[in-house]
Enzyme design. Structure first.
Site, PDB file in Angstrom:
ATOM      1  N   HIS A 186       0.841  -1.190   0.000  1.00 19.32           N
ATOM      2  CA  HIS A 186       0.000   0.000   0.000  1.00 19.32           C
ATOM      3  C   HIS A 186       0.879   1.244   0.000  1.00 19.32           C
ATOM      4  CE1 HIS A 186      -3.055  -2.903   1.035  1.00 19.32           C
ATOM      5  NE2 HIS A 186      -2.413  -3.197   2.150  1.00 19.32           N
ATOM      6  N   GLU A 242      -1.130  -0.598   8.392  1.00 19.70           N
ATOM      7  CA  GLU A 242      -2.065  -1.514   9.040  1.00 19.70           C
ATOM      8  C   GLU A 242      -1.346  -2.442  10.010  1.00 19.70           C
ATOM      9  OE1 GLU A 242      -3.799  -3.555   5.730  1.00 19.70           O
ATOM     10  OE2 GLU A 242      -1.940  -4.524   5.147  1.00 19.70           O
ATOM     11  N   HIS A 288       3.554  -7.665   1.314  1.00 18.42           N
ATOM     12  CA  HIS A 288       2.959  -8.593   2.267  1.00 18.42           C
ATOM     13  C   HIS A 288       1.853  -9.416   1.605  1.00 18.42           C
ATOM     14  CE1 HIS A 288       0.391  -4.974   2.456  1.00 18.42           C
ATOM     15  NE2 HIS A 288      -0.598  -5.824   2.668  1.00 18.42           N
ATOM     16  N   ARG A 319      -1.477  -4.581  -6.162  1.00 18.40           N
ATOM     17  CA  ARG A 319      -1.290  -6.030  -6.272  1.00 18.40           C
ATOM     18  C   ARG A 319      -0.156  -6.292  -7.254  1.00 18.40           C
ATOM     19  NH1 ARG A 319      -6.026  -7.222  -8.427  1.00 18.40           N
ATOM     20  NH2 ARG A 319      -7.104  -7.188  -6.428  1.00 18.40           N
TER      21      ARG A 319
END
Length: 323
Positions: A102, A119, A177, A197
Site C-alpha cells: 500500500h 495496518e 505482504h 497487487r
C-alpha cells in the site's frame, strides 16, 4: 445519549475467501467464500450501519455529523472531520491473498486523493501450516525486484512467517505482504482501500480471467529494505492493558479479562474500538449494558470516560484500538 455501539458487518466475497467468518465468528452469511467482514467503515459506499440501541439504522456518517468530537474526540475530529480515520476488519483467507503493498500518505494523496494505508494484523486463528508474507528476506533493489518479478520468481525474495493464534504484525505503508491460506486475522488499518497487487499466484477467476496487477504503480511505493521489526512483542498479563503498538495512526493493546475489569478513558481524547477476539462478556457504562461475543466489534464514543467489562466464565480477550 451516547453509548457503546455495534454495527452490522459488511461482508465481502473474495476469490480467496472461506467459511470461517460464518463458522468461527458467527457472521450472518450463507455463502462459502466470504473473505472479509468490514466491522467499522466509512470507505466509499461501505458505510457501517448501527444495529443496537436508539441509533439502530443510522449510519456511522450520521453519528459523526451529529455528535462530532463527542463521538471521535476533539483532536481526531479536528484532523479528520467527518471521515472516520480507521477501517476495522476480520479477514478469512482460505487461500493465499495476492502479494501486495500500500502507498504511504504522500503518494496516496498525490495519486488517489486518499489516505495511505498502514495496518496491523492480529492472528485470531491459524491452521497448522498457515503462513504470512511480511517484507523481503534480504535487502533488495528496484532492479533486482523487477528482475525476479519478470522471471516469475518473486517468491524467492519474500519473507515467509509461520503463525500461531495471538501473533501480531505491523505492516507499514510500502511493505510487501500477503496473508496466507488458513489464516483468520483481525486487521486494523488507516481508512483507505488503495492496494497495489504485484503477484497473484497465476490465479484465474471463474471466467478464466487473471486479476489486475499494479506493477508500475508499486515500484515507487515499495520499501526494498528487509526490516525485521514487523512482529510485535507484547506482555500477556490478565486484567491488564498489554500494549501491542503505539503509533501515529493507531494505538492497539490486548486486554484479557477474567471476571471483571474497569477501564478509565478520562485522559484519552479519542474514540475507542473493542474487538472481541476470544470469549464473551458484557461492556457496561453508567447507563448502558451491551453483551459482546467472539467476533463482534464495539465502538466506544469519546465522550464515554469509563467502562466496566465483565467476562463470562470462559473469559474474554479484546483488542483495544484508539488514536
Amino acid at each position: 445519549m451516547l453509548y457503546p455501539i455495534k454495527f452490522h458487518p459488511i461482508l465481502k466475497e473474495k476469490i480467496w475467501g472461506g467459511g470461517k467468518l460464518k463458522t468461527i465468528l458467527n457472521k450472518p452469511t450463507e455463502t462459502e467464500n466470504v473473505g472479509e467482514s468490514w466491522e467499522i467503515s466509512t470507505v466509499g459506499d461501505d458505510i457501517s450501519i448501527v444495529c443496537n440501541g436508539e441509533f439502530t439504522g443510522k449510519t456511522l456518517n450520521d453519528l459523526i455529523k451529529e455528535y462530532k468530537d463527542k463521538l471521535l474526540g476533539k483532536k481526531v475530529y479536528k484532523e479528520f472531520g467527518n471521515q472516520f480515520p480507521l477501517l476495522i476488519k476480520f479477514i478469512d483467507a482460505k487461500e493465499d491473498l495476492s502479494v501486495q503493498l500500500h502507498p504511504d500518505d504522500e503518494l496516496a494523496k498525490k495519486r488517489h486523493n486518499s489516505f495511505g494505508k498502514t495496518e496491523m494484523w492480529y492472528v485470531v486463528q491459524a491452521d497448522p501450516e498457515a503462513k504470512l508474507i511480511v517484507g523481503f528476506n534480504k535487502d533488495t533493489t528496484k532492479e533486482e525486484y523487477e528482475d525476479f518479478l519478470e522471471k516469475g520468481e518473486i517468491t524467492k525474495l519474500l519473507n515467509f512467517e509461520s503463525i500461531s493464534k495471538g501473533d501480531s504484525y505491523f505492516i507499514k505503508a510500502g511493505r510487501i505482504h500477503a496473508i496466507g491460506g488458513g489464516s483468520l486475522i483481525a486487521e486494523i488499518q488507516q481508512t483507505s482501500d488503495i492496494t497495489y497487487r504485484v503477484y497473484d499466484w497465476d490465479r484465474k477467476d471463474s471466467e478464466g480471467n487473471e486479476r489486475e496487477l499494479h506493477t508500475d504503480l508499486a515500484l515507487d511505493a515499495l520499501d526494498y529494505n528487509a526490516d525485521k521489526t514487523f512482529k510485535l512483542k507484547y506482555s500477556k498479563d490478565k486484567n491488564k492493558i498489554n500494549n501491542l503498538i503505539s503509533g501515529t495512526y493507531f494505538t492497539t493493546s490486548v486486554i484479557e479479562i477474567e471476571n471483571s475489569f474497569e477501564r478509565n478513558y478520562k485522559d484519552l481524547d479519542s474514540f475507542k474500538i473493542l474487538m472481541c477476539v476470544e470469549g464473551s462478556g458484557t461492556i457496561n457504562t453508567q447507563e448502558y449494558s451491551l453483551p459482546v461475543s467472539f467476533g463482534e466489534t464495539v465502538l466506544i464514543p469519546a465522550a464515554i470516560e469509563n467502562v466496566f467489562i465483565e467476562s463470562t466464565s470462559q473469559g474474554i480477550k479484546l483488542l483495544e484500538v484508539y488514536i
